[in-house]
Design a protein around this motif. Sequence first.
Motif, mmCIF file in Angstrom:
data_model
loop_
_atom_site.group_PDB
_atom_site.id
_atom_site.type_symbol
_atom_site.label_atom_id
_atom_site.label_comp_id
_atom_site.label_asym_id
_atom_site.label_seq_id
_atom_site.Cartn_x
_atom_site.Cartn_y
_atom_site.Cartn_z
ATOM 1 N N ALA A 95 0.790 -1.192 -0.248
ATOM 2 C CA ALA A 95 -0.160 0.317 0.260
ATOM 3 C C ALA A 95 1.410 1.600 -0.415
ATOM 4 O O ALA A 95 0.673 2.307 -0.693
ATOM 5 N N LEU A 96 1.686 1.311 0.592
ATOM 6 C CA LEU A 96 2.725 2.290 0.649
ATOM 7 C C LEU A 96 3.657 2.852 -0.861
ATOM 8 O O LEU A 96 4.043 4.047 -0.965
ATOM 9 N N ILE A 97 3.859 1.705 -1.473
ATOM 10 C CA ILE A 97 4.645 1.851 -2.475
ATOM 11 C C ILE A 97 4.050 3.458 -3.833
ATOM 12 O O ILE A 97 4.858 4.097 -3.733
ATOM 13 N N PRO A 98 3.429 3.013 -3.735
ATOM 14 C CA PRO A 98 1.839 3.936 -4.832
ATOM 15 C C PRO A 98 2.435 5.435 -4.119
ATOM 16 O O PRO A 98 2.424 6.785 -4.440
ATOM 17 N N ILE A 99 2.158 5.657 -2.978
ATOM 18 C CA ILE A 99 3.051 6.578 -1.768
ATOM 19 C C ILE A 99 3.967 6.849 -1.569
ATOM 20 O O ILE A 99 4.378 8.625 -2.254
ATOM 21 N N TYR A 100 4.882 6.447 -2.067
ATOM 22 C CA TYR A 100 6.335 6.680 -1.869
ATOM 23 C C TYR A 100 6.752 7.648 -3.554
ATOM 24 O O TYR A 100 7.015 8.163 -3.249
ATOM 25 N N ARG A 135 8.128 12.441 -7.215
ATOM 26 C CA ARG A 135 7.282 13.138 -8.485
ATOM 27 C C ARG A 135 7.125 14.162 -7.776
ATOM 28 O O ARG A 135 8.018 15.294 -8.875
ATOM 29 N N LEU A 136 6.619 14.565 -6.386
ATOM 30 C CA LEU A 136 6.152 16.170 -6.515
ATOM 31 C C LEU A 136 7.174 16.404 -5.665
ATOM 32 O O LEU A 136 7.605 17.363 -5.897
ATOM 33 N N ALA A 137 8.751 15.998 -5.923
ATOM 34 C CA ALA A 137 9.771 16.810 -4.324
ATOM 35 C C ALA A 137 10.196 17.357 -6.323
ATOM 36 O O ALA A 137 11.043 18.100 -6.011
ATOM 37 N N LEU A 138 10.746 16.349 -7.047
ATOM 38 C CA LEU A 138 11.271 16.773 -8.522
ATOM 39 C C LEU A 138 10.892 17.544 -9.656
ATOM 40 O O LEU A 138 10.999 17.785 -10.289
ATOM 41 N N PRO A 172 -3.813 11.320 -1.849
ATOM 42 C CA PRO A 172 -4.219 10.029 -1.917
ATOM 43 C C PRO A 172 -3.386 9.315 -0.044
ATOM 44 O O PRO A 172 -2.655 9.567 -0.350
ATOM 45 N N GLN A 173 -4.806 8.053 -0.101
ATOM 46 C CA GLN A 173 -3.846 7.542 1.309
ATOM 47 C C GLN A 173 -4.066 6.689 0.752
ATOM 48 O O GLN A 173 -4.386 5.867 -0.092
ATOM 49 N N PRO A 174 -3.029 5.809 1.533
ATOM 50 C CA PRO A 174 -2.508 4.554 1.381
ATOM 51 C C PRO A 174 -3.894 3.228 1.822
ATOM 52 O O PRO A 174 -4.126 3.566 2.096
#
Length: 379
Positions: free
Chosen positions: A259-264, A269-272, A288-290
């Motif tokens: 569940a964490l993989i898409p969140i991380y 992506r946001l950072a870059l 989005p939530q896990p």
Amino acid sequence: MSSLNPAGESEVYLFLLGMNAAAAADPVEAGRWALAESRKRDRDADYDIQPFPAGVNLPMPDFTAFCATYTGDCIKSLITSSDKGAALLQGYDVLLGRFEKFLSYDEYITLAKPLANEVFPPYQYLMAANRLALINALTTAKAGRVEQSTHALGTFIEKLHRHLALQDNLIGRMVFVAMLSDAIDVYSAVLQESERNTVMLDPLGEQAKRFHPVVAREFALVHNLAQEMDGHPELLQSGGNMPGFVSRWLFKPNMTLNALIPIYARMERLALLSPEGFAKVMETGVVPQPETSSWLNYLGHKLLQDGPEFDEYIARVHDLDVKISLFNQVHSLHRDVDELINPYSPKAASPASYQDGQVCMPGPLPDKRGLRCLWVGSL
């Protein structure tokens, strides 16, 4: 995952871990001791960590005359009250010397295993030393040695920028964001008195903005926690009376990690993104939530729902990039307040505001620390 608990050595990590050791002690050896003690507790949760046997820690400076926390008003207090700083600088030569030594390193790897009870370096000493260094620069400038101060601050900021890019954990990354922000404000203040007409800072590069090392440690933290909890009912209920099959029904590590993989991945992506791109994503209001079953994986669901809100931390890095842009527009392009361009909305009319010596830009998330403000007042 094994690379996050390396068997090798990072001398600068050990140095920082022992930076608060007594004046006569070797910070690297003190850090080595602290790491060894923390690893003993990793193996035995009941182990009491023993202090380094070399006397009391270095004293911490008393910043009561300025401010105790990193908030938007702190930098104003630091700059306008720096005449009180000369006396404060006395007696902290060891701390300042260690800070200078720390900044001379060009590598950093966190050697501690990512755990909920991880022993962190004494960042408060790092931040105190940073503030002392800035007070020293301000005192030097007010004594008439402005060009000496500007030269030192330019080099100092380059070193902070480099160490920001080296940080591989969230706390360290945010500490250097705060320290670099203050240093840029002090540099801007001193430049008001300088004969230098054009000064430009490098924007944050990919290494300083990317969250991949931070994400990797956060993922490893959840992985390690999952391993500890998997099938261990004593971690789920005091007394350990819960049957193992019930604990495995309540908590499913693999489901939690998946569940964490898409969140991380979203965090990276946001950072870059550019500040403008980040602002557009934030304007949607969609966070989005896990996703994991609250019925099949109740404890995993609770663990994910109670996790930190990473968008705020990513925003701080973008806010710092905005501060650097403001600095370059003021000190290189020589723009007035009404001519400044906001990197969060570069095509819009300038929304900059000026108050009490600072020019600030609005942004997609609240800025409690004044990261997207720049000091443009006099010393």
